[in-house]
Motif scaffolding. Sequence first.
Motif, PDB file in Angstrom:
ATOM      1  N   UNK A   1       7.099  11.268  33.250  1.00 37.90           N
ATOM      2  CA  UNK A   1       7.809  11.537  32.011  1.00 37.90           C
ATOM      3  C   UNK A   1       7.497  12.940  31.513  1.00 37.90           C
ATOM      4  N   UNK A   2       8.456  13.542  30.859  1.00 39.77           N
ATOM      5  CA  UNK A   2       8.278  14.878  30.299  1.00 39.77           C
ATOM      6  C   UNK A   2       8.189  14.798  28.783  1.00 39.77           C
ATOM      7  N   UNK A   3       7.475  15.725  28.226  1.00 38.02           N
ATOM      8  CA  UNK A   3       7.362  15.833  26.776  1.00 38.02           C
ATOM      9  C   UNK A   3       8.581  16.591  26.269  1.00 38.02           C
ATOM     10  N   UNK A   4       9.169  16.112  25.168  1.00 37.43           N
ATOM     11  CA  UNK A   4      10.351  16.766  24.610  1.00 37.43           C
ATOM     12  C   UNK A   4      10.034  17.319  23.229  1.00 37.43           C
ATOM     13  N   UNK A   5      10.838  18.275  22.801  1.00 34.14           N
ATOM     14  CA  UNK A   5      10.689  18.823  21.454  1.00 34.14           C
ATOM     15  C   UNK A   5      10.974  17.745  20.411  1.00 34.14           C
ATOM     16  N   UNK A   6      11.896  16.864  20.697  1.00 30.96           N
ATOM     17  CA  UNK A   6      12.203  15.768  19.777  1.00 30.96           C
ATOM     18  C   UNK A   6      10.950  14.937  19.517  1.00 30.96           C
ATOM     19  N   UNK A   7      10.220  14.615  20.577  1.00 32.76           N
ATOM     20  CA  UNK A   7       8.998  13.834  20.418  1.00 32.76           C
ATOM     21  C   UNK A   7       7.984  14.579  19.549  1.00 32.76           C
ATOM     22  N   UNK A   8       7.864  15.872  19.757  1.00 31.11           N
ATOM     23  CA  UNK A   8       6.922  16.659  18.969  1.00 31.11           C
ATOM     24  C   UNK A   8       7.343  16.718  17.504  1.00 31.11           C
ATOM     25  N   UNK A   9       8.638  16.835  17.256  1.00 33.73           N
ATOM     26  CA  UNK A   9       9.133  16.844  15.869  1.00 33.73           C
ATOM     27  C   UNK A   9       8.877  15.493  15.195  1.00 33.73           C
ATOM     28  N   UNK A  29      16.385   9.721  11.528  1.00 31.81           N
ATOM     29  CA  UNK A  29      16.636   8.793  12.633  1.00 31.81           C
ATOM     30  C   UNK A  29      16.218   7.396  12.183  1.00 31.81           C
ATOM     31  N   UNK A  30      16.536   6.412  12.995  1.00 30.51           N
ATOM     32  CA  UNK A  30      16.097   5.056  12.680  1.00 30.51           C
ATOM     33  C   UNK A  30      14.615   4.911  13.020  1.00 30.51           C
ATOM     34  N   UNK A  31      13.969   3.967  12.359  1.00 32.04           N
ATOM     35  CA  UNK A  31      12.549   3.745  12.611  1.00 32.04           C
ATOM     36  C   UNK A  31      12.290   3.318  14.056  1.00 32.04           C
ATOM     37  N   UNK A  32      13.101   2.410  14.630  1.00 31.50           N
ATOM     38  CA  UNK A  32      12.867   2.057  16.036  1.00 31.50           C
ATOM     39  C   UNK A  32      13.003   3.246  16.989  1.00 31.50           C
ATOM     40  N   UNK A  33      13.959   4.138  16.724  1.00 31.53           N
ATOM     41  CA  UNK A  33      14.143   5.306  17.593  1.00 31.53           C
ATOM     42  C   UNK A  33      12.912   6.213  17.527  1.00 31.53           C
ATOM     43  N   UNK A  34      12.384   6.425  16.331  1.00 34.45           N
ATOM     44  CA  UNK A  34      11.191   7.247  16.190  1.00 34.45           C
ATOM     45  C   UNK A  34      10.013   6.592  16.890  1.00 34.45           C
ATOM     46  N   UNK A  35       9.861   5.300  16.702  1.00 41.90           N
ATOM     47  CA  UNK A  35       8.748   4.567  17.306  1.00 41.90           C
ATOM     48  C   UNK A  35       8.783   4.649  18.831  1.00 41.90           C
ATOM     49  N   UNK A  36       9.964   4.523  19.404  1.00 42.70           N
ATOM     50  CA  UNK A  36      10.111   4.604  20.863  1.00 42.70           C
ATOM     51  C   UNK A  36       9.726   5.998  21.354  1.00 42.70           C
ATOM     52  N   UNK A  37      10.142   7.028  20.642  1.00 44.14           N
ATOM     53  CA  UNK A  37       9.816   8.392  21.064  1.00 44.14           C
ATOM     54  C   UNK A  37       8.308   8.649  20.990  1.00 44.14           C
ATOM     55  N   UNK A  38       7.659   8.111  19.972  1.00 44.42           N
ATOM     56  CA  UNK A  38       6.202   8.267  19.858  1.00 44.42           C
ATOM     57  C   UNK A  38       5.517   7.535  21.011  1.00 44.42           C
ATOM     58  N   UNK A  39       5.979   6.320  21.317  1.00 47.56           N
ATOM     59  CA  UNK A  39       5.405   5.570  22.440  1.00 47.56           C
ATOM     60  C   UNK A  39       5.606   6.315  23.755  1.00 47.56           C
ATOM     61  N   UNK A  40       6.798   6.896  23.935  1.00 50.42           N
ATOM     62  CA  UNK A  40       7.074   7.664  25.151  1.00 50.42           C
ATOM     63  C   UNK A  40       6.176   8.900  25.247  1.00 50.42           C
ATOM     64  N   UNK A  41       5.913   9.545  24.119  1.00 48.84           N
ATOM     65  CA  UNK A  41       5.019  10.701  24.104  1.00 48.84           C
ATOM     66  C   UNK A  41       3.602  10.263  24.476  1.00 48.84           C
ATOM     67  N   UNK A  42       3.159   9.158  23.921  1.00 44.44           N
ATOM     68  CA  UNK A  42       1.838   8.636  24.270  1.00 44.44           C
ATOM     69  C   UNK A  42       1.760   8.319  25.763  1.00 44.44           C
ATOM     70  N   UNK A  43       2.821   7.745  26.306  1.00 47.47           N
ATOM     71  CA  UNK A  43       2.843   7.419  27.734  1.00 47.47           C
ATOM     72  C   UNK A  43       2.826   8.687  28.583  1.00 47.47           C
ATOM     73  N   UNK A  44       3.572   9.698  28.167  1.00 48.90           N
ATOM     74  CA  UNK A  44       3.621  10.955  28.925  1.00 48.90           C
ATOM     75  C   UNK A  44       2.258  11.643  28.940  1.00 48.90           C
ATOM     76  N   UNK A  46      -0.631   9.999  28.298  1.00 53.35           N
ATOM     77  CA  UNK A  46      -1.638   9.058  28.766  1.00 53.35           C
ATOM     78  C   UNK A  46      -2.751   8.788  27.774  1.00 53.35           C
ATOM     79  N   UNK A  47      -2.471   9.008  26.484  1.00 54.65           N
ATOM     80  CA  UNK A  47      -3.466   8.779  25.435  1.00 54.65           C
ATOM     81  C   UNK A  47      -2.805   8.147  24.214  1.00 54.65           C
ATOM     82  N   UNK A  48      -3.609   7.475  23.407  1.00 53.13           N
ATOM     83  CA  UNK A  48      -3.121   6.932  22.139  1.00 53.13           C
ATOM     84  C   UNK A  48      -3.176   8.043  21.092  1.00 53.13           C
ATOM     85  N   UNK A  49      -2.064   8.287  20.434  1.00 52.04           N
ATOM     86  CA  UNK A  49      -1.993   9.319  19.408  1.00 52.04           C
ATOM     87  C   UNK A  49      -2.026   8.739  18.003  1.00 52.04           C
ATOM     88  N   UNK A  50      -1.598   7.468  17.900  1.00 54.34           N
ATOM     89  CA  UNK A  50      -1.419   6.838  16.596  1.00 54.34           C
ATOM     90  C   UNK A  50      -2.077   5.473  16.586  1.00 54.34           C
TER      91      UNK A  50
END
Length: 114
Positions: A1-9, A29-44, A46-50
């Motif tokens: 997975x790649x990190x995106x600017x959207x995830x960072x925002x 954005x919707x709360x589920x959409x934000x939550x998914x992007x944060x989870x994807x960033x954590x997966x990319x 490999x660490x827990x951010x939140x």
Amino acid sequence: MKITLRQLRYLDALALEGHFGRAAERASVSQPALSVQIRDLEAALGVALVERTSNGARLTAMGEGVVARARRILAEIGDLESYASREIGELAGPLRIGVIPSIAPYLLPSCCPA
């Protein structure tokens, strides 16, 4: 997975708000959409951010470090966009005009055509 600017925002919004719902509102954005992007960033990464809590969210120590770096990246992207706009002759950034209500209907249409 790649990190995106959207995830960072979205991570930045979450860091500012401390709550997924309010961060989603801030990011328009919707709360589920934000939550998914944060989870994807954590997966990319490999660490827990939140740490998700019953009354919001709190950044982990790693999350704090990632947010600091994300903010620098986002600032550099903003600088790059401003530079490109200046080079092609476009004005960039917000423009705020204050006009008293009694003259606004007469003045604004002539200087700010639709």
